[in-house]
Design a protein around this motif. Structure first.
Motif, PDB file in Angstrom:
ATOM      1  N   GLN A 141     -23.413   4.901 -63.177  1.00  0.00           N
ATOM      2  CA  GLN A 141     -23.394   6.206 -62.524  1.00  0.00           C
ATOM      3  C   GLN A 141     -24.424   6.255 -61.396  1.00  0.00           C
ATOM      4  OE1 GLN A 141     -21.688   8.692 -62.104  1.00  0.00           O
ATOM      5  NE2 GLN A 141     -22.777  10.646 -62.125  1.00  0.00           N
TER       6      GLN A 141
ATOM      7  N   GLY B   7     -21.917   6.334 -58.696  1.00  0.00           N
ATOM      8  CA  GLY B   7     -21.540   7.732 -58.826  1.00  0.00           C
ATOM      9  C   GLY B   7     -22.167   8.651 -57.803  1.00  0.00           C
TER      10      GLY B   7
ATOM     11  N   HIS C 221     -20.999  15.403 -67.720  1.00  0.00           N
ATOM     12  CA  HIS C 221     -20.331  14.254 -68.335  1.00  0.00           C
ATOM     13  C   HIS C 221     -19.269  14.703 -69.327  1.00  0.00           C
ATOM     14  CE1 HIS C 221     -20.383  11.412 -71.933  1.00  0.00           C
ATOM     15  NE2 HIS C 221     -19.724  10.730 -71.006  1.00  0.00           N
TER      16      HIS C 221
ATOM     17  N   ASP D 201     -19.011  15.110 -63.235  1.00  0.00           N
ATOM     18  CA  ASP D 201     -19.446  14.015 -62.370  1.00  0.00           C
ATOM     19  C   ASP D 201     -19.147  12.639 -62.951  1.00  0.00           C
ATOM     20  OD1 ASP D 201     -20.859  15.781 -60.448  1.00  0.00           O
ATOM     21  OD2 ASP D 201     -22.098  16.210 -62.212  1.00  0.00           O
ATOM     22  N   LEU D 202     -19.011  12.574 -64.261  1.00  0.00           N
ATOM     23  CA  LEU D 202     -18.814  11.294 -64.946  1.00  0.00           C
ATOM     24  C   LEU D 202     -17.857  11.500 -66.105  1.00  0.00           C
ATOM     25  CD1 LEU D 202     -19.609   8.310 -65.620  1.00  0.00           C
ATOM     26  CD2 LEU D 202     -21.524   9.257 -66.953  1.00  0.00           C
TER      27      LEU D 202
ATOM     28  N   THR E  40     -16.078   9.185 -69.193  1.00  0.00           N
ATOM     29  CA  THR E  40     -16.091   7.897 -69.892  1.00  0.00           C
ATOM     30  C   THR E  40     -14.963   7.843 -70.911  1.00  0.00           C
ATOM     31  OG1 THR E  40     -17.704   8.804 -71.461  1.00  0.00           O
ATOM     32  CG2 THR E  40     -18.565   7.513 -69.618  1.00  0.00           C
TER      33      THR E  40
ATOM     34  N   LEU F 186     -17.312   9.534 -61.086  1.00  0.00           N
ATOM     35  CA  LEU F 186     -17.096   8.190 -61.595  1.00  0.00           C
ATOM     36  C   LEU F 186     -16.331   8.230 -62.910  1.00  0.00           C
ATOM     37  CD1 LEU F 186     -17.840   5.125 -61.195  1.00  0.00           C
ATOM     38  CD2 LEU F 186     -19.827   5.573 -62.645  1.00  0.00           C
TER      39      LEU F 186
ATOM     40  N   CYS G 135     -15.428   5.647 -65.990  1.00  0.00           N
ATOM     41  CA  CYS G 135     -15.770   4.349 -66.578  1.00  0.00           C
ATOM     42  C   CYS G 135     -15.051   4.162 -67.907  1.00  0.00           C
ATOM     43  CB  CYS G 135     -17.273   4.239 -66.815  1.00  0.00           C
ATOM     44  SG  CYS G 135     -18.247   4.016 -65.323  1.00  0.00           S
TER      45      CYS G 135
END
Length: 247
Positions: free
Chosen positions: A34, A38, A44, A102-103, A105, A136, A138
């Protein structure tokens, strides 16, 4: 047990089944990704979050973390582990968020639970829609062409309810978009054994096919499946980490 029944009936033992997983290393690696790829934000979302161990690590690292899963017993345990997180029962192939994150997973090869290519495409589109600019995505994945049907991983774990033995392995027939995750769980207590067998229908893709699905939405970085080092994928190994930046 068909489908996801094993995760409902044995949700209390799920953490035992995953006792050999280094959640800290996985979470820290994505935290580094990140920072590298990112947008610097700390909102998240963890897809297929299970009982929330990854969410716990991201919370401890200062993220505003949340999770979704289709299994309510898992989410109930996640809420106990992470009372300061938000959890929702949603399908990762068709989900919404209150505000962009923002992220995103998706650990433990759970991206394959989308089960078929059309649903995998829907998952990718849902992720893209949920991410903020420069966000991002992942996850880790296995290339269908590298699967060894005779290979499996196994470990034992002690619990007040008995000694548990877990094993799992991939199976791919060699053609098509379907592969199986085969699970075996044995519990031994007072000299008596009980065994569960389960098969989960998973989507089978090559890394080339997966990259093609991602590229309309993301700048795609394929990395070696190594949570201690950030290295480009060597082009031959069958497991990889995908770090995808929203276009």
């Amino acid at each position: 047990m068909p489908g996801t029944a094993i995760y409902t009936d044995l949700s209390g033992y799920y953490d035992l089944m995953c006792a050999d997983i280094d959640y800290r290393a996985q979470s820290h690696c994505v935290h580094r990704l990140q920072k590298l790829f990112g947008n610097g934000g700390n909102r998240h979302l963890d897809l297929a979050c299970g009982t929330g161990p990854h969410v716990r690590h991201f919370l401890d690292a200062g993220y505003q973390s949340s999770g979704l899963d289709i299994n309510q017993p898992m989410l109930d345990r996640a809420a106990l582990r992470c009372p300061d997180a938000r959890f929702s029962r949603q399908d990762m192939c068709d989900f919404t968020v209150g505000q962009p994150v923002d992220l995103i997973t998706c650990f433990l090869y759970s991206i394959h639970y989308s089960a078929e290519t059309a649903r995998l495409q829907a998952c990718i589109a849902s992720v893209h829609g949920a991410l903020a600019t420069g966000g991002l995505f992942c996850f880790n994945a296995v290339d269908k062409h590298t699967i060894d049907n005779a290979s499996f991983v196994a470990h034992d774990a002690n619990h007040p309810d008995g000694l548990f033995s877990f094993s799992s392995g991939w199976h791919y027939a060699g053609a098509g978009e379907q592969q199986l995750l085969k699970l075996r769980i044995e519990r031994t207590t007072a000299g008596q054994s009980q065994t569960w067998h389960d098969e989960h229908r998973m989507v089978a893709v090559s890394f080339a096919e997966l990259s093609e699905l991602l590229q309309p939405y993301f700048d795609v970085h394929v990395l070696e499946h190594d949570y201690e080092k950030i290295l480009p994928w060597n082009g031959t190994s069958g497991n990889a980490i995908f770090a995808c930046v929203k276009l």
